[in-house]
Design a protein around this motif. Structure first.
Motif, PDB file in Angstrom:
ATOM      1  N   ALA A   1       0.912  -1.234  -0.129  1.00 51.19           N
ATOM      2  CA  ALA A   1      -0.094  -0.240  -0.175  1.00 51.19           C
ATOM      3  C   ALA A   1       0.862   1.235   0.011  1.00 51.19           C
ATOM      4  CB  ALA A   1      -0.896   0.025   1.237  1.00 51.19           C
ATOM      5  N   ALA A   2       0.471   2.532  -0.578  1.00 46.29           N
ATOM      6  CA  ALA A   2       1.191   3.555  -0.649  1.00 46.29           C
ATOM      7  C   ALA A   2       0.876   4.079   0.680  1.00 46.29           C
ATOM      8  CB  ALA A   2       0.458   4.427  -1.594  1.00 46.29           C
ATOM      9  N   PRO A   3       1.652   4.850   1.324  1.00 45.61           N
ATOM     10  CA  PRO A   3       1.496   5.365   2.530  1.00 45.61           C
ATOM     11  C   PRO A   3       0.365   6.460   2.972  1.00 45.61           C
ATOM     12  CG  PRO A   3       4.008   5.540   1.790  1.00 45.61           C
ATOM     13  CD  PRO A   3       3.068   5.122   0.592  1.00 45.61           C
ATOM     14  N   ASN A   4      -0.061   6.624   3.878  1.00 42.93           N
ATOM     15  CA  ASN A   4      -1.197   7.611   4.170  1.00 42.93           C
ATOM     16  C   ASN A   4      -0.840   9.000   3.587  1.00 42.93           C
ATOM     17  OD1 ASN A   4      -3.661   8.686   4.979  1.00 42.93           O
ATOM     18  ND2 ASN A   4      -2.832   9.025   6.926  1.00 42.93           N
ATOM     19  N   GLY A   5      -1.583   9.604   2.726  1.00 40.78           N
ATOM     20  CA  GLY A   5      -1.251  10.879   2.369  1.00 40.78           C
ATOM     21  C   GLY A   5      -0.335  11.012   0.894  1.00 40.78           C
ATOM     22  N   CYS A   6      -0.087   9.730   0.389  1.00 38.44           N
ATOM     23  CA  CYS A   6       0.586  10.011  -0.656  1.00 38.44           C
ATOM     24  C   CYS A   6      -0.273   9.627  -1.894  1.00 38.44           C
ATOM     25  CB  CYS A   6       1.426   8.716  -0.805  1.00 38.44           C
ATOM     26  SG  CYS A   6       3.056   9.091   0.273  1.00 38.44           S
ATOM     27  N   ALA A   7      -0.042  10.211  -3.212  1.00 38.88           N
ATOM     28  CA  ALA A   7      -0.722  10.038  -4.400  1.00 38.88           C
ATOM     29  C   ALA A   7      -0.689   8.899  -5.019  1.00 38.88           C
ATOM     30  CB  ALA A   7      -0.678  11.283  -5.397  1.00 38.88           C
ATOM     31  N   ILE A   8      -1.712   8.201  -5.449  1.00 37.60           N
ATOM     32  CA  ILE A   8      -1.290   6.700  -6.101  1.00 37.60           C
ATOM     33  C   ILE A   8      -1.439   7.312  -7.825  1.00 37.60           C
ATOM     34  CG2 ILE A   8      -2.253   5.400  -4.306  1.00 37.60           C
ATOM     35  CD1 ILE A   8      -4.929   5.129  -5.839  1.00 37.60           C
ATOM     36  N   GLN A   9      -1.309   6.204  -8.535  1.00 34.20           N
ATOM     37  CA  GLN A   9      -1.183   6.305  -9.957  1.00 34.20           C
ATOM     38  C   GLN A   9      -2.359   7.222 -10.530  1.00 34.20           C
ATOM     39  OE1 GLN A   9      -1.211   2.982 -12.712  1.00 34.20           O
ATOM     40  NE2 GLN A   9       0.744   3.562 -13.431  1.00 34.20           N
ATOM     41  N   ASP A  10      -3.625   6.901 -10.034  1.00 34.22           N
ATOM     42  CA  ASP A  10      -4.705   7.766 -10.808  1.00 34.22           C
ATOM     43  C   ASP A  10      -4.930   9.005 -10.191  1.00 34.22           C
ATOM     44  OD1 ASP A  10      -5.847   7.079  -8.298  1.00 34.22           O
ATOM     45  OD2 ASP A  10      -7.377   5.600  -9.218  1.00 34.22           O
ATOM     46  N   GLY A  11      -4.075   9.424  -9.205  1.00 31.43           N
ATOM     47  CA  GLY A  11      -4.263  10.810  -8.578  1.00 31.43           C
ATOM     48  C   GLY A  11      -5.113  10.617  -7.262  1.00 31.43           C
ATOM     49  N   ARG A  12      -5.602   9.810  -6.840  1.00 27.67           N
ATOM     50  CA  ARG A  12      -6.082   9.681  -5.601  1.00 27.67           C
ATOM     51  C   ARG A  12      -5.229   9.622  -4.479  1.00 27.67           C
ATOM     52  NH1 ARG A  12      -9.895   4.483  -5.485  1.00 27.67           N
ATOM     53  NH2 ARG A  12      -8.494   3.737  -7.138  1.00 27.67           N
ATOM     54  N   ILE A  13      -5.480  10.097  -3.346  1.00 21.85           N
ATOM     55  CA  ILE A  13      -4.697   9.990  -2.061  1.00 21.85           C
ATOM     56  C   ILE A  13      -4.954   8.821  -1.324  1.00 21.85           C
ATOM     57  CG2 ILE A  13      -3.951  11.423  -0.076  1.00 21.85           C
ATOM     58  CD1 ILE A  13      -3.345  12.714  -2.749  1.00 21.85           C
ATOM     59  N   SER A  14      -3.787   8.057  -0.987  1.00 24.86           N
ATOM     60  CA  SER A  14      -3.800   7.096  -0.327  1.00 24.86           C
ATOM     61  C   SER A  14      -4.122   7.268   1.242  1.00 24.86           C
ATOM     62  CB  SER A  14      -2.664   6.304  -0.300  1.00 24.86           C
ATOM     63  OG  SER A  14      -2.868   4.967   0.702  1.00 24.86           O
ATOM     64  N   ASP A  15      -5.152   6.358   1.726  1.00 31.75           N
ATOM     65  CA  ASP A  15      -5.366   6.393   3.162  1.00 31.75           C
ATOM     66  C   ASP A  15      -4.669   5.442   3.904  1.00 31.75           C
ATOM     67  OD1 ASP A  15      -6.492   4.031   2.405  1.00 31.75           O
ATOM     68  OD2 ASP A  15      -8.379   4.078   3.285  1.00 31.75           O
TER      69      ASP A  15
ATOM     70  N   TYR B   1      -0.640   1.500  -4.897  1.00 28.34           N
ATOM     71  CA  TYR B   1      -0.466   2.716  -5.736  1.00 28.34           C
ATOM     72  C   TYR B   1      -1.171   2.201  -7.374  1.00 28.34           C
ATOM     73  CZ  TYR B   1       2.354   5.655  -8.653  1.00 28.34           C
ATOM     74  OH  TYR B   1       2.873   6.792  -9.513  1.00 28.34           O
ATOM     75  N   TYR B   2      -1.032   0.936  -7.701  1.00 28.69           N
ATOM     76  CA  TYR B   2      -1.968   0.697  -8.811  1.00 28.69           C
ATOM     77  C   TYR B   2      -3.304   0.095  -8.538  1.00 28.69           C
ATOM     78  CZ  TYR B   2       2.867   0.785 -10.498  1.00 28.69           C
ATOM     79  OH  TYR B   2       4.224   1.184 -10.728  1.00 28.69           O
ATOM     80  N   GLU B   3      -4.090   0.875  -7.629  1.00 24.21           N
ATOM     81  CA  GLU B   3      -5.277   0.437  -7.133  1.00 24.21           C
ATOM     82  C   GLU B   3      -6.300   0.215  -8.349  1.00 24.21           C
ATOM     83  OE1 GLU B   3      -7.844  -1.135  -4.504  1.00 24.21           O
ATOM     84  OE2 GLU B   3      -6.102  -0.557  -3.963  1.00 24.21           O
ATOM     85  N   SER B   4      -6.757  -0.948  -8.574  1.00 25.80           N
ATOM     86  CA  SER B   4      -7.658  -1.030  -9.858  1.00 25.80           C
ATOM     87  C   SER B   4      -8.618  -2.347  -9.515  1.00 25.80           C
ATOM     88  CB  SER B   4      -6.993  -1.103 -11.074  1.00 25.80           C
ATOM     89  OG  SER B   4      -6.151  -2.396 -10.974  1.00 25.80           O
ATOM     90  N   PRO B   5      -9.317  -2.656 -10.286  1.00 17.92           N
ATOM     91  CA  PRO B   5     -10.150  -4.247 -10.386  1.00 17.92           C
ATOM     92  C   PRO B   5      -9.008  -5.330 -10.286  1.00 17.92           C
ATOM     93  CG  PRO B   5     -11.251  -2.689 -11.909  1.00 17.92           C
ATOM     94  CD  PRO B   5     -10.129  -2.046 -11.416  1.00 17.92           C
ATOM     95  N   ALA B   6      -7.907  -5.098 -10.702  1.00 16.48           N
ATOM     96  CA  ALA B   6      -6.911  -5.830 -10.874  1.00 16.48           C
ATOM     97  C   ALA B   6      -5.863  -6.093  -9.762  1.00 16.48           C
ATOM     98  CB  ALA B   6      -6.012  -5.968 -12.180  1.00 16.48           C
ATOM     99  N   ASN B   7      -5.546  -4.738  -9.239  1.00 15.85           N
ATOM    100  CA  ASN B   7      -4.589  -4.826  -7.920  1.00 15.85           C
ATOM    101  C   ASN B   7      -4.884  -4.200  -6.782  1.00 15.85           C
ATOM    102  OD1 ASN B   7      -2.331  -5.587  -9.498  1.00 15.85           O
ATOM    103  ND2 ASN B   7      -2.866  -3.732 -10.825  1.00 15.85           N
ATOM    104  N   HIS B   8      -4.919  -4.684  -5.666  1.00 15.88           N
ATOM    105  CA  HIS B   8      -5.062  -4.413  -4.266  1.00 15.88           C
ATOM    106  C   HIS B   8      -4.238  -4.563  -3.365  1.00 15.88           C
ATOM    107  CE1 HIS B   8      -9.266  -4.214  -5.723  1.00 15.88           C
ATOM    108  NE2 HIS B   8      -9.288  -5.386  -6.162  1.00 15.88           N
ATOM    109  N   ALA B   9      -3.916  -3.740  -2.440  1.00 16.81           N
ATOM    110  CA  ALA B   9      -2.894  -3.891  -1.533  1.00 16.81           C
ATOM    111  C   ALA B   9      -3.143  -5.048  -0.627  1.00 16.81           C
ATOM    112  CB  ALA B   9      -2.717  -2.481  -0.712  1.00 16.81           C
ATOM    113  N   PHE B  10      -1.908  -5.684  -0.066  1.00 17.43           N
ATOM    114  CA  PHE B  10      -2.041  -7.002   0.596  1.00 17.43           C
ATOM    115  C   PHE B  10      -1.690  -6.215   2.114  1.00 17.43           C
ATOM    116  CE2 PHE B  10      -0.242 -10.885   2.507  1.00 17.43           C
ATOM    117  CZ  PHE B  10      -1.628 -11.353   2.839  1.00 17.43           C
TER     118      PHE B  10
END
Length: 445
Positions: free
Chosen positions: A398-412, A417-426
Motif C-alpha cells: 500500500a502507498a503510505p497515508n497521504g501519498c498520491a497513487i497512480q490515478d491521482g487519488r490520495i491513499s489512506d 499505488y496501482y489500485e484497480s479491479p486487478a490490483n489491491h494492497a495486501f
C-alpha cells in the motif's frame, strides 16, 4: 537473533512438549540456517499473529549452560523472542571494570592465589568470595546458577578446548565480555611480586630466575607507549578477538539478510516461485485474464527469461502468456530491463535462484527510482519514501497515508499505488514492511 529466555519447542509448533528456555543470545544468518533443510519448517496455516512463518531448529544452552536443541519461530510469539539487527551493533557484549588483583591473578589477593596454586587450601580459595571483584562478577555471568565451589577451577579451565560443565557455552559467553584490567604485557614488577610471594612458601628455585628473564623479554607496553603518541596506559578494556570479528562479520552480512527479509515480506502479497498471471491485455473490464491458484511445478521455474518475454504479444486471455511471474511478480517489461542491466543472455531459467538474484541485484534498486535501496542501504530518505518506493514497484504494498497513487487519488494507507479491479494492497505484507522500515530508521537515529 535468538534472545535470552526464548522458548525452544520439541516440535515446530506451540503444541510441542518439553519446552525449554534459552539463556544465551545467538546471532545467525538466514543464509546459514537455510543450508540444512531438516532444520527448517514453513507453516502452512497462520499462527497466532495471522502470519505463516518459518521455524528454525537451533542448538542453544539453558540457564545451567547445558546444551539444548529445539524449534523457534522466526518472529516473536508467546514464550519467546526472535529479533533482527540491521546495523553493526555490539550484541550481548558486556563491559566490566571491577577491581582486580594488582599481581594479575584471578583472586582478591596474591596470597589467595598462592594458596590455590600450591594446593595449601583445598576449599576456601575456590570460593567466589576469594576471587577478585572483577573475576567474581565474570564468574556469575558465565555460571549464573553455579554454587561456586569450583569457581577458580571453572575459570582456569574456561579457555581449554575440553568438554566440561556446559561446554562450550561458558566460553561462548566469555567471548562477549570486555573486562578492564592492566595488560599482562606491561609492568613486570607485578610478576616479580607474584614470584616473590611464591618463593616465600617454596624458597627460591632456578626456574623462577629463568621465568623472570622470559617475562622481561616479553613485556612491551611501556616501550611502545613511549614511541607512539596517544598510546594508552596499560589499564585497558580487553576484547576477545574471535568474538569481535564474529560480531562484525555477521553484522556485515546483515544487509544481505535484510534485503532477503524485505523480499520475503513483499512476496507474501505477490506469490511463490511458480506464481504467474496473464495480465489485463485485451481482457474486458481491465481484470487479469488468468491467474492459477495452484500453478504446476515448473510453470515458471522451467522457463527461460527469453521464453517468458516471448509471450508478451499474446492476449491476457491466453493461459500461455506469462505477464507477471515468480515470487516478485516481475512483469515482462521489468524482466526485459533486468536482463539488460544484469548482462544476462536470457537463456537462463527463471528459477528460484535467478528470481532471488533479480530481486537482489535489480528490483530493489529499481523500486521508486532507487528510493527503496537508498533508504535500506544508505539511510537516505524517510520511512514513507521507502514504503512509497516499494508500492510503486509491487502492487501488493500500500502507498503510505497521504501519498498520491497512480490515478491521482490520495491513499489512506490501504490503497495500492496501482489500485484497480486487478490490483489491491495486501495489508499483512504492508504492515510487516512498514515495521521493518521503521526498525531500520531507529538504528540510524
Amino acid at each position: 537473533r535468538v534472545d535470552r529466555r526464548t522458548t525452544l519447542y520439541r516440535d515446530h509448533g506451540h503444541e510441542g512438549q518439553d519446552a525449554k528456555q534459552t539463556d544465551v543470545v545467538q546471532i545467525g544468518t538466514f543464509a546459514e540456517l537455510q543450508k540444512d533443510a531438516s532444520r527448517q519448517f514453513q507453516e502452512t496455516t497462520a499462527g497466532d499473529d495471522g502470519e505463516k512463518r518459518r521455524w528454525w531448529k537451533i542448538d542453544s544452552a539453558d540457564v545451567h549452560r547445558n546444551s539444548i536443541t529445539g524449534w523457534v519461530r522466526e518472529q516473536s510469539f508467546a514464550g519467546g523472542r526472535v529479533t533482527r539487527e540491521f546495523s553493526q551493533s555490539w550484541i550481548d557484549f558486556e563491559c566490566h571494570d571491577e577491581d582486580h588483583d594488582p599481581a594479575h591473578t584471578i583472586f582478591a589477593t596474591t596470597g589467595d592465589y598462592v594458596d590455590y596454586a600450591l594446593g595449601s587450601d583445598t576449599s576456601g580459595p575456590r570460593s567466589p568470595d576469594r576471587l577478585s571483584p572483577l573475576m567474581a562478577a565474570i564468574y556469575r555471568v558465565l555460571y549464573p546458577t553455579g554454587d561456586g565451589i569450583y569457581a577458580a577451577d571453572d575459570l582456569c579451565g574456561l579457555g581449554q578446548n575440553t568438554p566440561g560443565a556446559g561446554f562450550p557455552w561458558p566460553a561462548f559467553r566469555a567471548s562477549r565480555l570486555i573486562p578492564k584490567h592492566e595488560s599482562e604485557w606491561a609492568n613486570p614488577a607485578k610478576w616479580q611480586e607474584l614470584i616473590d610471594a611464591i618463593e616465600q612458601r617454596t624458597g627460591p628455585k632456578p626456574e623462577h630466575e629463568e621465568e623472570k628473564k622470559r617475562i622481561a623479554r616479553l613485556v612491551w607496553w611501556d616501550e611502545v607507549r613511549a614511541g607512539v603518541a596517544g598510546f594508552p596506559g596499560p589499564d585497558v578494556y580487553h576484547i576477545n578477538p574471535i568474538g569481535l570479528v564474529g560480531n562484525f562479520v555477521k553484522s556485515a552480512s546483515g544487509l544481505d539478510e535484510l534485503i532477503r527479509e524485505i523480499g520475503d515480506i513483499i512476496s507474501g502479497g505477490e506469490g511463490g516461485y511458480e506464481s504467474y498471471n496473464t495480465g489485463t491485455k485485451d481482457v474486458p473490464g481491465g481484470r487479469v485474464g488468468y491467474s492459477p491458484r495452484h500453478p504446476l511445478p515448473g510453470a515458471v521455474t522451467d522457463k527461460t527469461i527469453n521464453e517468458i518475454i516471448a509471450t508478451e504479444s499474446l492476449s491476457g486471455t491466453n493461459h500461455n502468456r506469462l505477464f507477471a511471474t515468480g515470487k516478485y511478480q516481475t512483469v515482462i517489461a521489468t524482466l526485459r530491463r533486468a536482463k539488460v542491466v544484469m548482462n544476462l543472455s536470457g537463456d537462463e531459467k527463471y528459477d528460484a535462484e535467478m528470481q532471488e538474484r533479480v530481486f537482489r541485484e535489480f528490483l530493489i534498486n529499481k523500486a521508486g527510482g532507487g528510493a527503496l535501496a537508498a533508504f535500506v542501504k544508505n539511510g537516505v530518505g524517510a520511512v514513507d519514501d521507502a514504503q512509497n518506493a516499494a508500492a510503486k514497484e509491487w502492487a501488493s504494498i500500500a502507498a503510505p497515508n497521504g501519498c498520491a497513487i497512480q490515478d491521482g487519488r490520495i491513499s489512506d494507507g490501504t490503497l495500492s499505488y496501482y489500485e484497480s479491479p486487478a490490483n489491491h494492497a495486501f495489508m499483512p505484507s504492508t504492515s510487516r514492511l512498514r515495521d521493518i522500515l521503521e526498525a531500520i530508521a531507529r538504528t540510524r537515529i
